[in-house]
Design a protein around this motif. Sequence first.
Motif, PDB file in Angstrom:
ATOM      1  N   GLN A 187      27.119  56.910  56.539  1.00 64.03           N
ATOM      2  CA  GLN A 187      27.655  55.785  57.297  1.00 64.03           C
ATOM      3  C   GLN A 187      27.978  54.614  56.370  1.00 64.03           C
ATOM      4  O   GLN A 187      29.039  53.979  56.503  1.00 64.03           O
ATOM      5  N   ALA A 188      27.092  54.328  55.422  1.00 67.53           N
ATOM      6  CA  ALA A 188      27.333  53.255  54.454  1.00 67.53           C
ATOM      7  C   ALA A 188      28.570  53.559  53.606  1.00 67.53           C
ATOM      8  O   ALA A 188      29.365  52.664  53.297  1.00 67.53           O
ATOM      9  N   TYR A 189      28.741  54.823  53.231  1.00 69.48           N
ATOM     10  CA  TYR A 189      29.927  55.234  52.476  1.00 69.48           C
ATOM     11  C   TYR A 189      31.199  54.981  53.290  1.00 69.48           C
ATOM     12  O   TYR A 189      32.197  54.457  52.766  1.00 69.48           O
ATOM     13  N   LEU A 190      31.174  55.328  54.571  1.00 74.31           N
ATOM     14  CA  LEU A 190      32.348  55.145  55.428  1.00 74.31           C
ATOM     15  C   LEU A 190      32.689  53.662  55.587  1.00 74.31           C
ATOM     16  O   LEU A 190      33.860  53.268  55.499  1.00 74.31           O
ATOM     17  N   ILE A 191      31.670  52.839  55.834  1.00 71.71           N
ATOM     18  CA  ILE A 191      31.896  51.422  56.098  1.00 71.71           C
ATOM     19  C   ILE A 191      32.319  50.671  54.841  1.00 71.71           C
ATOM     20  O   ILE A 191      33.254  49.855  54.864  1.00 71.71           O
ATOM     21  N   ASN A 192      31.640  50.944  53.729  1.00 75.79           N
ATOM     22  CA  ASN A 192      31.826  50.136  52.521  1.00 75.79           C
ATOM     23  C   ASN A 192      32.891  50.661  51.565  1.00 75.79           C
ATOM     24  O   ASN A 192      33.367  49.918  50.708  1.00 75.79           O
ATOM     25  N   ILE A 193      33.254  51.935  51.706  1.00 72.47           N
ATOM     26  CA  ILE A 193      34.227  52.511  50.761  1.00 72.47           C
ATOM     27  C   ILE A 193      35.466  53.041  51.478  1.00 72.47           C
ATOM     28  O   ILE A 193      36.598  52.677  51.135  1.00 72.47           O
ATOM     29  N   VAL A 194      35.269  53.892  52.493  1.00 74.82           N
ATOM     30  CA  VAL A 194      36.422  54.562  53.110  1.00 74.82           C
ATOM     31  C   VAL A 194      37.297  53.589  53.895  1.00 74.82           C
ATOM     32  O   VAL A 194      38.524  53.578  53.731  1.00 74.82           O
ATOM     33  N   LEU A 195      36.710  52.761  54.767  1.00 70.81           N
ATOM     34  CA  LEU A 195      37.527  51.834  55.548  1.00 70.81           C
ATOM     35  C   LEU A 195      38.299  50.848  54.666  1.00 70.81           C
ATOM     36  O   LEU A 195      39.493  50.622  54.894  1.00 70.81           O
ATOM     37  N   PRO A 196      37.672  50.245  53.650  1.00 76.15           N
ATOM     38  CA  PRO A 196      38.460  49.399  52.743  1.00 76.15           C
ATOM     39  C   PRO A 196      39.572  50.165  52.030  1.00 76.15           C
ATOM     40  O   PRO A 196      40.672  49.633  51.843  1.00 76.15           O
ATOM     41  N   ALA A 197      39.294  51.414  51.629  1.00 77.62           N
ATOM     42  CA  ALA A 197      40.325  52.212  50.957  1.00 77.62           C
ATOM     43  C   ALA A 197      41.505  52.479  51.887  1.00 77.62           C
ATOM     44  O   ALA A 197      42.673  52.393  51.473  1.00 77.62           O
ATOM     45  N   LEU A 198      41.218  52.785  53.149  1.00 75.98           N
ATOM     46  CA  LEU A 198      42.284  53.032  54.109  1.00 75.98           C
ATOM     47  C   LEU A 198      43.099  51.768  54.372  1.00 75.98           C
ATOM     48  O   LEU A 198      44.316  51.834  54.569  1.00 75.98           O
ATOM     49  N   ALA A 199      42.423  50.621  54.394  1.00 75.82           N
ATOM     50  CA  ALA A 199      43.148  49.363  54.572  1.00 75.82           C
ATOM     51  C   ALA A 199      44.137  49.152  53.431  1.00 75.82           C
ATOM     52  O   ALA A 199      45.301  48.804  53.652  1.00 75.82           O
ATOM     53  N   LEU A 200      43.697  49.375  52.202  1.00 77.18           N
ATOM     54  CA  LEU A 200      44.581  49.230  51.037  1.00 77.18           C
ATOM     55  C   LEU A 200      45.713  50.254  51.049  1.00 77.18           C
ATOM     56  O   LEU A 200      46.821  49.978  50.582  1.00 77.18           O
ATOM     57  N   LEU A 201      45.439  51.418  51.600  1.00 74.26           N
ATOM     58  CA  LEU A 201      46.427  52.491  51.589  1.00 74.26           C
ATOM     59  C   LEU A 201      47.520  52.267  52.633  1.00 74.26           C
ATOM     60  O   LEU A 201      48.709  52.483  52.352  1.00 74.26           O
ATOM     61  N   TYR A 202      47.143  51.819  53.836  1.00 68.98           N
ATOM     62  CA  TYR A 202      48.093  51.801  54.939  1.00 68.98           C
ATOM     63  C   TYR A 202      48.644  50.428  55.321  1.00 68.98           C
ATOM     64  O   TYR A 202      49.834  50.290  55.610  1.00 68.98           O
ATOM     65  N   ILE A 203      47.790  49.418  55.380  1.00 71.51           N
ATOM     66  CA  ILE A 203      48.218  48.136  55.943  1.00 71.51           C
ATOM     67  C   ILE A 203      49.365  47.487  55.170  1.00 71.51           C
ATOM     68  O   ILE A 203      50.314  46.997  55.788  1.00 71.51           O
ATOM     69  N   PRO A 204      49.357  47.484  53.827  1.00 66.56           N
ATOM     70  CA  PRO A 204      50.493  46.859  53.124  1.00 66.56           C
ATOM     71  C   PRO A 204      51.828  47.558  53.384  1.00 66.56           C
ATOM     72  O   PRO A 204      52.889  46.965  53.152  1.00 66.56           O
ATOM     73  N   GLU A 205      51.790  48.797  53.875  1.00 63.36           N
ATOM     74  CA  GLU A 205      53.028  49.534  54.145  1.00 63.36           C
ATOM     75  C   GLU A 205      53.667  49.144  55.475  1.00 63.36           C
ATOM     76  O   GLU A 205      54.825  49.475  55.739  1.00 63.36           O
ATOM     77  N   ILE A 206      52.908  48.458  56.333  1.00 59.55           N
ATOM     78  CA  ILE A 206      53.450  48.036  57.623  1.00 59.55           C
ATOM     79  C   ILE A 206      54.395  46.860  57.413  1.00 59.55           C
ATOM     80  O   ILE A 206      54.030  45.854  56.814  1.00 59.55           O
ATOM     81  N   LYS A 207      55.612  46.989  57.908  1.00 57.02           N
ATOM     82  CA  LYS A 207      56.596  45.902  57.833  1.00 57.02           C
ATOM     83  C   LYS A 207      56.627  45.199  59.188  1.00 57.02           C
ATOM     84  O   LYS A 207      57.122  45.756  60.163  1.00 57.02           O
ATOM     85  N   PRO A 208      56.073  43.987  59.247  1.00 56.78           N
ATOM     86  CA  PRO A 208      55.972  43.299  60.545  1.00 56.78           C
ATOM     87  C   PRO A 208      57.349  43.006  61.148  1.00 56.78           C
ATOM     88  O   PRO A 208      58.160  42.301  60.565  1.00 56.78           O
ATOM     89  N   THR A 209      57.611  43.565  62.326  1.00 52.29           N
ATOM     90  CA  THR A 209      58.827  43.274  63.087  1.00 52.29           C
ATOM     91  C   THR A 209      58.455  43.217  64.564  1.00 52.29           C
ATOM     92  O   THR A 209      57.478  43.828  64.995  1.00 52.29           O
ATOM     93  N   TRP A 210      59.257  42.486  65.333  1.00 42.74           N
ATOM     94  CA  TRP A 210      58.969  42.358  66.752  1.00 42.74           C
ATOM     95  C   TRP A 210      59.065  43.694  67.464  1.00 42.74           C
ATOM     96  O   TRP A 210      58.362  43.944  68.440  1.00 42.74           O
ATOM     97  N   GLY A 211      59.931  44.577  66.977  1.00 44.43           N
ATOM     98  CA  GLY A 211      60.115  45.867  67.624  1.00 44.43           C
ATOM     99  C   GLY A 211      58.876  46.749  67.598  1.00 44.43           C
ATOM    100  O   GLY A 211      58.722  47.647  68.431  1.00 44.43           O
ATOM    101  N   LEU A 212      57.989  46.488  66.626  1.00 46.80           N
ATOM    102  CA  LEU A 212      56.773  47.296  66.515  1.00 46.80           C
ATOM    103  C   LEU A 212      55.715  46.897  67.538  1.00 46.80           C
ATOM    104  O   LEU A 212      54.779  47.645  67.796  1.00 46.80           O
TER     105      LEU A 212
END
Length: 302
Positions: A33-58
């Motif tokens: 659980q500590a691995y998921l919270i402290n390593i995996v979730l931050p890694a997924l944030a770095l992997l996916y969130i910057p790729e989102i292009k904010p637009t009203w259509g989304l």
Amino acid sequence: MTGAVIAFAYLFLGIILQKVPNFPAPKAANWVQAYLINIVLPALALLYIPEIKPTWGLLIPISAAWFTFLISWLIFGLLGKKFNWGRNVTGCLIIVAGLANTSFLGFPVIEALYGKEGLPIALLIDQGGSFLLVSSLSILVGSIYGNHSESLRKVPLKILKFPPFGFLAGTLIMSLLGIKTPEILLPLLQLIGKTMPPMALLVIGLRFSPDVQSITSRFFWYGLSYRLILAPILVWALYSQFMDTNSLEFKVTVMESGMAPMITGSIIAIQFGLQPKLATLLSGLGMPISAITLAIWYLLLG
């Protein structure tokens, strides 16, 4: 499909390890659980969130995930207070029933039913909806309901100190500014991200101990009824007013709203001490039960 088989193998591994004499299942679950919270979730944030292009259509498909979470908070928050359920039960239901399993369960289901054309919509709902929620509002709910002795003044600090939220805030700024995650990091982040489903199911397996009392608990069925039935009904009723009900976007949005409770949401609930057994059962048993309701929703949507 191979990834799903491997992930479910880890679920059964966790259940088997529980039965091994002298195996420290609770401690092992805490480590993973500590691995998921402290390593995996931050890694997924770095992997996916910057790729989102904010637009009203989304916002239309993404907003469905936020809508159902906020309604979950409203319904269970009011009912919990009126009927004195206890803060831990209320917080567990808000988080776990409020978040749908839009990726691990949602992606293969949407692809199987609607083909690859449905995946981009499902991806938007997951990244802009479920993932942002589990890294933000679910932490807020956990901080409010998870510790009775804390002052609400300490909640903001508790949220800021929670690793996934810090990475979420940073990656949202990156997305708004158009800053991409360095390519040299992507292979490592992808590798870490792939461990999310099996490790999350391993935690569920290590804590999975269904019994008649738990399965017949009204709270278990309240949570599943909201997630599998009421949430998609509300999305169908509201979003049909401004979306074409025959469009792929509408069908995927409703189907994703009816997925089983999110595994990561149950991990967050467990992290904050919000009825770990109830959280585990909702996400663990929710997946096979949702096969029935998803089939019905598919037929109703046409």
